[in-house]
Each structure stands twice: as structure tokens, then as C-alpha cells.
Design a protein around this motif. Structure first.
Motif, PDB file in Angstrom:
ATOM      1  N   ILE A 164       2.653  -1.756 -10.706  1.00 49.99           N
ATOM      2  CA  ILE A 164       1.863  -2.250  -9.583  1.00 49.99           C
ATOM      3  C   ILE A 164       2.400  -1.709  -8.260  1.00 49.99           C
ATOM      4  N   PHE A 165       1.508  -1.123  -7.478  1.00 54.00           N
ATOM      5  CA  PHE A 165       1.821  -0.639  -6.134  1.00 54.00           C
ATOM      6  C   PHE A 165       1.057  -1.508  -5.133  1.00 54.00           C
ATOM      7  N   GLY A 166       0.974  -1.073  -3.892  1.00 59.17           N
ATOM      8  CA  GLY A 166       0.271  -1.829  -2.865  1.00 59.17           C
ATOM      9  C   GLY A 166      -1.237  -1.685  -2.967  1.00 59.17           C
ATOM     10  N   GLU A 167      -1.934  -2.632  -2.369  1.00 55.84           N
ATOM     11  CA  GLU A 167      -3.386  -2.718  -2.493  1.00 55.84           C
ATOM     12  C   GLU A 167      -4.108  -1.456  -2.024  1.00 55.84           C
ATOM     13  N   ASP A 168      -3.625  -0.837  -0.944  1.00 52.17           N
ATOM     14  CA  ASP A 168      -4.303   0.337  -0.370  1.00 52.17           C
ATOM     15  C   ASP A 168      -3.565   1.649  -0.626  1.00 52.17           C
ATOM     16  N   ASP A 169      -2.621   1.655  -1.546  1.00 53.44           N
ATOM     17  CA  ASP A 169      -1.788   2.848  -1.761  1.00 53.44           C
ATOM     18  C   ASP A 169      -2.553   4.033  -2.326  1.00 53.44           C
ATOM     19  N   PHE A 170      -3.707   3.792  -2.936  1.00 51.77           N
ATOM     20  CA  PHE A 170      -4.421   4.887  -3.602  1.00 51.77           C
ATOM     21  C   PHE A 170      -5.865   4.993  -3.094  1.00 51.77           C
TER      22      PHE A 170
END
Length: 195
Positions: free
Chosen positions: A172-178
Motif C-alpha cells: 500500500i502506497f499513498g492515495e495519489d501516488d499513482f
């Protein structure tokens, strides 16, 4: 362990009206240059996956490989092309990134490497679904290329249909990372964020 990255630029960019999405300008730099600048410090080598006339990318100074399973067979075919190149050059792992996602995490490769499974995919949190896989951003064991080639030859095109069979791990990364740029509206939003 030696790690190579593949930048996936082999799609047809239909929602942007065709052409090479990576060549779109965001601020004073193209999307593809932003992606190259982000991934290069994270890995030992970088290769570009594209289709059509590969010489149009000569200015980037990167090796360019086309899909070996048909043209425009989806991101898995691009991953396979990257795996084949990585294997020829002695790399054990492949990191995949998308050419239309210019602000993915600067520690992507490091965070994906923290897991033992042969396939590790990035994911983002979602309040309703829990987590949303970002399957063009992953870490792939190059030794899986023969299995992937067989799956593609059998008609598999959905990334997770194959990765789940390999026992994938999701990170899991940040909500807007991609945030990726698929439409002119997306590009306008990215320009606003840049300012």
C-alpha cells in the motif's frame, strides 16, 4: 541483486487521441522524461517498452524493446519484453512503471523489494474497496518470464489473473501516488498540481 526497470509505453493512448502519451508536456518536461528521472536512481538499468517504429525514441538514450507477443497485447506483454531484456543483461528482478504516471514514489523500488514473493504490486487505499492494485507498478522475478510467456500465449491479458496465480503481494502506497494521465482533463489536473 541486480534490478532493471521497464517503462511501459506500448499502449495506443486511445483516450488521448492516439500517439505517444509519454511525449505530452507537463510543465517544462515531457511525461516520459519525468518518469525516466524518477526511476533511474532506483535501479541498475532502465529499458523502454514500446511498439511501432522504435527509432522514434532514439533521443531518450535508452534501449527500446517491443512486445514479443503480438502488438498492443497489454501491459503484461510489456512486462515480458522487459523481463526478456533483463534476463539477457543479467538482472534478476524487474520493476515496471507506466510512462503516463509522472509522480510515482521515489522509493517505489525499495518498498516493493521488501517482500519475498516473486511478484509484488503497488496498491493504493480506497475507503470502499480497501485497496486498489496499481498493476503496472510492480516488482517481478525475471525467472518467471517463461511462465508469463506461456500465459500470454494462452490468451491471458489481465495482469492480476496471472499475478494472483504467482502468489502476489500488494504494497500500500499513498492515495495519489499513482495518478496517471489518460485524458486531456487528467493532464490539466496534473498541470494544476504542478503549480
Amino acid at each position: 541483486m541486480s534490478v532493471c526497470a521497464v517503462i511501459l509505453a506500448g499502449g495506443q493512448a486511445n483516450r488521448m487521441g492516439g500517439g505517444d502519451k509519454g511525449r505530452l508536456m507537463l510543465g517544462d518536461q515531457s511525461l516520459i522524461h519525468r518518469v525516466i528521472d524518477r526511476i533511474t536512481p532506483q535501479v541498475d538499468a532502465v529499458v523502454l517498452n514500446a511498439n511501432g517504429d522504435l527509432s522514434r525514441f532514439d533521443d531518450l538514450g535508452l534501449p527500446v524493446v517491443a512486445d514479443s507477443i503480438g502488438e498492443f497485447s497489454g501491459p503484461l506483454a510489456g512486462v515480458l519484453a522487459g523481463m526478456d531484456w533483463a534476463a539477457q543483461h543479467g538482472h534478476e528482478w524487474l520493476i515496471s512503471v507506466a510512462a503516463d504516471t509522472p509522480s510515482f514514489p521515489l522509493d517505489l523500488a525499495e518498498r516493493l523489494a521488501g517482500h519475498d514473493t516473486p511478484v509484488v504490486l503497488a496498491a493504493t487505499p480506497d475507503p470502499e474497496r480497501g485497496r486498489v492494485p496499481q498493476p503496472t507498478f510492480g516488482r517481478w522475478q525475471v525467472a518467471l518470464r517463461h511462465d508469463l510467456r506461456a500465459a500470454l500465449n494462452d490468451g491471458v491479458r489481465k495482469i492480476r489473473q496471472w499475478t494472483q496465480a504467482q502468489g502476489e503481494t500488494l504494497v500500500i502506497f499513498g492515495e495519489d501516488d499513482f495518478f496517471n494521465i489518460n485524458t486531456p482533463e487528467d493532464l490539466a489536473r496534473a498541470e494544476q498540481q504542478l503549480q
